[in-house]
Design a protein around this motif. Structure first.
Motif, PDB file in Angstrom:
ATOM      1  N   LEU A 115       0.822  -1.202   0.000  1.00  0.00           N
ATOM      2  CA  LEU A 115       0.000   0.000   0.000  1.00  0.00           C
ATOM      3  C   LEU A 115       0.861   1.258   0.000  1.00  0.00           C
ATOM      4  N   LYS A 116       0.406   2.268  -0.686  1.00  0.00           N
ATOM      5  CA  LYS A 116       1.119   3.541  -0.739  1.00  0.00           C
ATOM      6  C   LYS A 116       0.873   4.351   0.531  1.00  0.00           C
ATOM      7  N   LEU A 117       1.931   4.946   1.037  1.00  0.00           N
ATOM      8  CA  LEU A 117       1.834   5.897   2.133  1.00  0.00           C
ATOM      9  C   LEU A 117       2.182   7.294   1.622  1.00  0.00           C
ATOM     10  N   PHE A 118       1.763   8.293   2.375  1.00  0.00           N
ATOM     11  CA  PHE A 118       1.999   9.675   1.991  1.00  0.00           C
ATOM     12  C   PHE A 118       2.529  10.447   3.194  1.00  0.00           C
ATOM     13  N   PRO A 119       3.258  11.542   2.950  1.00  0.00           N
ATOM     14  CA  PRO A 119       3.674  12.383   4.072  1.00  0.00           C
ATOM     15  C   PRO A 119       2.452  12.867   4.843  1.00  0.00           C
ATOM     16  N   LYS A 120       2.561  12.871   6.157  1.00  0.00           N
ATOM     17  CA  LYS A 120       1.437  13.315   6.971  1.00  0.00           C
ATOM     18  C   LYS A 120       1.285  14.832   6.844  1.00  0.00           C
ATOM     19  N   PRO A 121       0.069  15.311   6.556  1.00  0.00           N
ATOM     20  CA  PRO A 121      -0.135  16.760   6.469  1.00  0.00           C
ATOM     21  C   PRO A 121       0.187  17.443   7.792  1.00  0.00           C
ATOM     22  N   ARG A 122       0.759  18.642   7.718  1.00  0.00           N
ATOM     23  CA  ARG A 122       1.072  19.407   8.931  1.00  0.00           C
ATOM     24  C   ARG A 122      -0.086  20.323   9.323  1.00  0.00           C
ATOM     25  N   GLY A 123      -0.964  20.579   8.371  1.00  0.00           N
ATOM     26  CA  GLY A 123      -2.133  21.387   8.653  1.00  0.00           C
ATOM     27  C   GLY A 123      -3.388  20.681   8.191  1.00  0.00           C
ATOM     28  N   HIS A 124      -4.443  20.760   8.996  1.00  0.00           N
ATOM     29  CA  HIS A 124      -5.695  20.079   8.647  1.00  0.00           C
ATOM     30  C   HIS A 124      -6.855  20.894   9.191  1.00  0.00           C
ATOM     31  N   GLN A 125      -7.798  21.213   8.317  1.00  0.00           N
ATOM     32  CA  GLN A 125      -8.956  21.986   8.757  1.00  0.00           C
ATOM     33  C   GLN A 125     -10.220  21.505   8.044  1.00  0.00           C
ATOM     34  N   VAL A 126     -11.333  21.571   8.772  1.00  0.00           N
ATOM     35  CA  VAL A 126     -12.624  21.137   8.250  1.00  0.00           C
ATOM     36  C   VAL A 126     -13.660  22.214   8.536  1.00  0.00           C
ATOM     37  N   ALA A 127     -14.531  22.443   7.570  1.00  0.00           N
ATOM     38  CA  ALA A 127     -15.633  23.380   7.747  1.00  0.00           C
ATOM     39  C   ALA A 127     -16.940  22.709   7.362  1.00  0.00           C
ATOM     40  N   PHE A 128     -18.004  23.137   8.015  1.00  0.00           N
ATOM     41  CA  PHE A 128     -19.355  22.651   7.744  1.00  0.00           C
ATOM     42  C   PHE A 128     -20.148  23.848   7.256  1.00  0.00           C
ATOM     43  N   ALA A 129     -20.645  23.778   6.005  1.00  0.00           N
ATOM     44  CA  ALA A 129     -21.280  24.949   5.406  1.00  0.00           C
ATOM     45  C   ALA A 129     -22.636  24.588   4.821  1.00  0.00           C
ATOM     46  N   ALA A 130     -23.614  25.466   5.023  1.00  0.00           N
ATOM     47  CA  ALA A 130     -24.958  25.266   4.503  1.00  0.00           C
ATOM     48  C   ALA A 130     -25.117  25.993   3.173  1.00  0.00           C
ATOM     49  N   VAL A 131     -25.833  25.340   2.251  1.00  0.00           N
ATOM     50  CA  VAL A 131     -26.143  25.936   0.953  1.00  0.00           C
ATOM     51  C   VAL A 131     -27.620  25.712   0.657  1.00  0.00           C
ATOM     52  N   ASN A 132     -28.137  26.465  -0.297  1.00  0.00           N
ATOM     53  CA  ASN A 132     -29.563  26.391  -0.598  1.00  0.00           C
ATOM     54  C   ASN A 132     -29.936  25.270  -1.544  1.00  0.00           C
ATOM     55  N   SER A 133     -28.962  24.770  -2.314  1.00  0.00           N
ATOM     56  CA  SER A 133     -29.301  23.819  -3.363  1.00  0.00           C
ATOM     57  C   SER A 133     -28.063  23.034  -3.783  1.00  0.00           C
ATOM     58  N   PRO A 134     -28.268  21.919  -4.502  1.00  0.00           N
ATOM     59  CA  PRO A 134     -27.111  21.205  -5.063  1.00  0.00           C
ATOM     60  C   PRO A 134     -26.294  22.083  -6.013  1.00  0.00           C
ATOM     61  N   GLU A 135     -26.980  22.998  -6.714  1.00  0.00           N
ATOM     62  CA  GLU A 135     -26.245  23.906  -7.604  1.00  0.00           C
ATOM     63  C   GLU A 135     -25.258  24.760  -6.814  1.00  0.00           C
ATOM     64  N   GLN A 136     -25.699  25.262  -5.671  1.00  0.00           N
ATOM     65  CA  GLN A 136     -24.794  26.043  -4.833  1.00  0.00           C
ATOM     66  C   GLN A 136     -23.684  25.165  -4.259  1.00  0.00           C
ATOM     67  N   GLY A 137     -24.031  23.920  -3.932  1.00  0.00           N
ATOM     68  CA  GLY A 137     -23.005  23.001  -3.452  1.00  0.00           C
ATOM     69  C   GLY A 137     -21.928  22.786  -4.494  1.00  0.00           C
ATOM     70  N   LEU A 138     -22.336  22.609  -5.747  1.00  0.00           N
ATOM     71  CA  LEU A 138     -21.376  22.429  -6.834  1.00  0.00           C
ATOM     72  C   LEU A 138     -20.568  23.702  -7.063  1.00  0.00           C
ATOM     73  N   GLU A 139     -21.218  24.847  -6.959  1.00  0.00           N
ATOM     74  CA  GLU A 139     -20.507  26.119  -7.115  1.00  0.00           C
ATOM     75  C   GLU A 139     -19.459  26.287  -6.017  1.00  0.00           C
ATOM     76  N   LEU A 140     -19.814  25.900  -4.799  1.00  0.00           N
ATOM     77  CA  LEU A 140     -18.858  25.988  -3.693  1.00  0.00           C
ATOM     78  C   LEU A 140     -17.698  25.025  -3.917  1.00  0.00           C
ATOM     79  N   PHE A 141     -17.989  23.817  -4.407  1.00  0.00           N
ATOM     80  CA  PHE A 141     -16.919  22.867  -4.710  1.00  0.00           C
ATOM     81  C   PHE A 141     -15.985  23.416  -5.782  1.00  0.00           C
ATOM     82  N   THR A 142     -16.535  24.005  -6.817  1.00  0.00           N
ATOM     83  CA  THR A 142     -15.712  24.570  -7.884  1.00  0.00           C
ATOM     84  C   THR A 142     -14.809  25.670  -7.339  1.00  0.00           C
ATOM     85  N   LEU A 143     -15.365  26.504  -6.491  1.00  0.00           N
ATOM     86  CA  LEU A 143     -14.582  27.576  -5.875  1.00  0.00           C
ATOM     87  C   LEU A 143     -13.478  26.997  -4.997  1.00  0.00           C
TER      88      LEU A 143
END
Length: 472
Positions: free
Chosen positions: A213-241
């Motif tokens: 199995l492949k291993l990778f260098p461990k990231p030194r920074g890690h962050q997670v956000a939880f964000a609300a959107v009005n629609s799947p279209e906005q979700g896709l727009e946020l992903f693109t951004l």
């Protein structure tokens, strides 16, 4: 039923403590966790080495005894369940759970096929490395099963599916022969790539007993956000951004319907809504950086600031600690399980082109609620790779058995929409028994014929996990 004499011969290979014949001991190996299939067997074998697996398969080949491999038994398509006739025996890799070797210079780890995914992750972490495959079932799922189903998980966006995380395999063939392909080369063009035949084959061509199995260098920074959107279209727009602003630092991006999140809050112990109000759709954004925690924090803050400015996001929260990161991911990973208390659930593991996700969701919602008024849509999944778990909970007060009996009908409705968008009816859970017949209907005849030829070449006796993926 397997004869008493044959059971004795198989038992002699592994030893009596590791040959299960009592009904109570065999019971856990007869079902899958959605309750769609219940099989029968007279014998469960738990070998302790590749050589014992080979001896079992050699005897099975000689006696034409069907063998069903079992790993963590976390699959959703009946791939690890023996057939109802009771003629199959089950071969469990749970004793073969060792980490054989870690090479931090080459960034590889060699594990037994029965190694638990969480243990592989921990072994990598203990050596300041990352093994990125992450699943809700990682505490019980095993590497051989992950490879056999080409599991995806939540980090496909950055690291690819399990196929992309494997350099070499050790496989016991249906004849009992052992192929030692435990090579850690990143470049090897010497003939056909045998490794890729076994990955995703769901145990129908052989039993994976070891993997590089492949291993990778461990990231030194890690962050997670939880964000609300009005629609799947906005979700896709946020992903693109997020893709544009974060590039390779974007390691995960999930989308979740409001109904799915509501069930999670209701039925998952310790779950809490990090936002002040309810919303129709939610996203989970995961960023990992190579240099520092500060860079991950700044990247996430900058992304959300721009998303608010563009009115793509309604509300959002950024995790303040590792425990909050874990809480957010725990809610996402338990989303499917949280639907069980709501009654019957008809599930789909599908993928469509990323750009087609909003259209697919709208069309599927309309078609399903037309067929079953009051059906509660609990769609969620990995928007970054187009994999949506399109789950449907029964209407309030409906009869569970009657609802679940419509599984095939609803599958056909949803899958037709998936195929119309150029998608796949199986994104990461495999074909197993559940989608075997449908696979034969939707793939070109030449594709099915080629699969049958490969199956016959590796398993001429037809004993290796029979009637899974392809009809024997």
């Amino acid at each position: 039923m397997t004869s008493t004499d044959l059971i004795a011969r198989f038992t002699a290979i592994v030893g009596k403590p590791y040959a299960l014949t009592e009904a109570a001991d065999i019971e856990p190996y007869l079902t899958e966790n959605r309750g769609l299939y219940r099989g029968a067997t007279s014998l469960v074998l738990k070998p302790g080495s590749t050589e014992e697996v080979a001896a079992i398969m050699k005897l099975a080949s000689e006696t034409r005894t069907p063998v069903v491999p079992a790993g963590g038994r976390t699959g959703h398509v009946g791939g690890h369940v023996p057939r109802e006739a009771g003629t199959d025996i089950v071969l469990s890799l749970e004793r073969m759970d060792k980490i054989r070797k870690i090479d931090t210079t080459a960034n590889v780890l060699i594990a037994d096929g029965g190694a638990i995914l969480a243990d592989v992750q921990k072994a990598a972490d203990d050596n300041d490395r990352l093994f990125p495959l992450s699943l809700g079932s990682e505490g019980s799922a095993r590497i051989g099963g992950n490879l056999s189903t080409n599991a995806g998980g939540t980090a496909v966006l950055a690291y690819g599916s399990t196929r992309n995380l494997c350099l070499g395999l050790e496989v016991v063939l249906p004849t009992g022969e052992i192929w030692n392909g435990l090579r850690s080369l990143k470049k090897d063009n010497t003939g056909y790539d045998l490794r890729d035949l076994f990955i995703g084959a769901e145990g129908t061509l052989g039993i994976i007993t070891g993997a590089v199995l492949k291993l990778f260098p461990k990231p030194r920074g890690h962050q997670v956000a939880f964000a609300a959107v009005n629609s799947p279209e906005q979700g896709l727009e946020l992903f693109t951004l997020a893709s544009q602003r974060c590039a390779s630092a974007l390691t995960g991006f999930e989308i979740m319907a409001g109904m799915a999140f509501a069930f999670t809050l209701k039925h998952t112990e310790g779950a809490r809504d990090p936002l002040a109000e309810k919303h129709p759709w939610y996203t989970l954004i995961d960023i990992s950086t190579a240099d520092s925690q500060q860079s991950a924090d700044q990247m996430m803050e900058s992304l959300l600031e721009e998303a608010f400015e563009k009115e793509v996001v309604i509300d959002a929260v950024i995790a303040k600690s590792q425990s909050e990161i874990d809480e957010l991911w725990h809610m996402r990973n338990t989303m499917s399980e949280a639907q069980k208390p709501e009654g019957g659930s008809i599930k789909h593991d599908v993928s469509v082109p990323v750009s087609a996700i909003p259209a697919f969701l709208h069309e599927a919602d309309a078609a399903v609620t037309k067929a079953i008024p009051g059906a509660r849509i609990c769609a969620f999944g990995h928007i970054g790779d187009g994999n949506i778990h399109y789950n449907i909970s029964q209407p309030v007060g409906a009869d569970k058995a009657e609802f679940v009996a419509r599984w095939g009908e609803i599958n056909r409705i949803v899958h037709a929409i998936v195929l119309a968008h150029g998608g796949s009816i199986s994104a990461e859970h495999g074909i197993g028994r559940l989608k075997r017949d449908e696979l034969a209907e939707i793939r070109e005849p030449i594709e099915i014929d080629l699969m049958q030829r490969i199956k016959h070449a590796f398993d001429p006796a037809g004993i290796m996990n029979p009637d899974k993926v392809l009809k024997v």
